[in-house]
Write a protein that holds these residues in place. Sequence first.
Motif, PDB file in Angstrom:
ATOM      1  N   TYR A 110       0.815  -1.213   0.000  1.00 30.07           N
ATOM      2  CA  TYR A 110       0.000   0.000   0.000  1.00 30.07           C
ATOM      3  C   TYR A 110       0.852   1.269   0.000  1.00 30.07           C
ATOM      4  N   THR A 111       0.180   2.378  -0.404  1.00 28.36           N
ATOM      5  CA  THR A 111       0.763   3.719  -0.276  1.00 28.36           C
ATOM      6  C   THR A 111      -0.160   4.544   0.622  1.00 28.36           C
ATOM      7  N   TYR A 153      11.682   0.910   2.023  1.00 29.89           N
ATOM      8  CA  TYR A 153      11.631   0.932   0.571  1.00 29.89           C
ATOM      9  C   TYR A 153      10.531   1.879   0.089  1.00 29.89           C
ATOM     10  N   ALA A 154      10.802   2.527  -1.036  1.00 30.66           N
ATOM     11  CA  ALA A 154       9.813   3.364  -1.709  1.00 30.66           C
ATOM     12  C   ALA A 154       9.851   3.007  -3.192  1.00 30.66           C
ATOM     13  N   GLY A 177       9.026   7.110  -5.577  1.00 33.84           N
ATOM     14  CA  GLY A 177       8.980   8.163  -4.567  1.00 33.84           C
ATOM     15  C   GLY A 177       7.965   7.947  -3.468  1.00 33.84           C
ATOM     16  N   LYS A 178       7.196   6.849  -3.525  1.00 35.55           N
ATOM     17  CA  LYS A 178       6.150   6.606  -2.527  1.00 35.55           C
ATOM     18  C   LYS A 178       6.585   5.514  -1.563  1.00 35.55           C
ATOM     19  N   PRO A 179       6.687   5.852  -0.259  1.00 37.39           N
ATOM     20  CA  PRO A 179       7.001   4.820   0.733  1.00 37.39           C
ATOM     21  C   PRO A 179       5.953   3.701   0.694  1.00 37.39           C
ATOM     22  N   LEU A 180       6.401   2.473   0.949  1.00 42.09           N
ATOM     23  CA  LEU A 180       5.528   1.302   0.829  1.00 42.09           C
ATOM     24  C   LEU A 180       5.270   0.640   2.174  1.00 42.09           C
ATOM     25  N   MET A 206      -0.929  -0.324  -4.062  1.00 44.05           N
ATOM     26  CA  MET A 206       0.012   0.153  -5.078  1.00 44.05           C
ATOM     27  C   MET A 206      -0.292  -0.645  -6.339  1.00 44.05           C
ATOM     28  N   ARG A 207      -0.756   0.038  -7.362  1.00 44.52           N
ATOM     29  CA  ARG A 207      -1.154  -0.615  -8.607  1.00 44.52           C
ATOM     30  C   ARG A 207      -0.207  -0.270  -9.739  1.00 44.52           C
TER      31      ARG A 207
END
Length: 127
Positions: free
Chosen positions: A45-46, A92-93, A96-99, A123-124
């Motif tokens: 997810y984000t 991890y990202a 640019g989006k942390p996961l 996260m798609r």
Amino acid sequence: MTQYTFSLKALMLAAALALPTMAFAAEPAMMKEGMMVDHKGMTVYTFDKDAGGKSMCNGDCAKNWPPMMAPAGAKAEGKWSVIKRDDGTMQYAYDGKPLYTFMKDEKPGEMKGDGMKDVWHVMREHK
């Protein structure tokens, strides 16, 4: 000649066994059926409140939404990156989006956190 052939086979087997480990280090998650999952098959997810490559999910939030932690010294390439969290650990990202994963997802493929409070999203794959 027999000893050489055996050694070559052993070397090839060792290399084949090392490849999945190397792939995991380079890409901690993968796309499966259009969504990102970790190597255990759990949904990734984000969080909309994350900005500028910084995680805003700490404390109790991180207990419910465990960050995808990166080991010390982890390297990332392409769209993958490693960011520093407020507590100094690494996460991890992707793009640019942390996961994150979600604690209420009990088995691979579950997406119980998708749309949660209108700020958590699976996260798609972007086409």
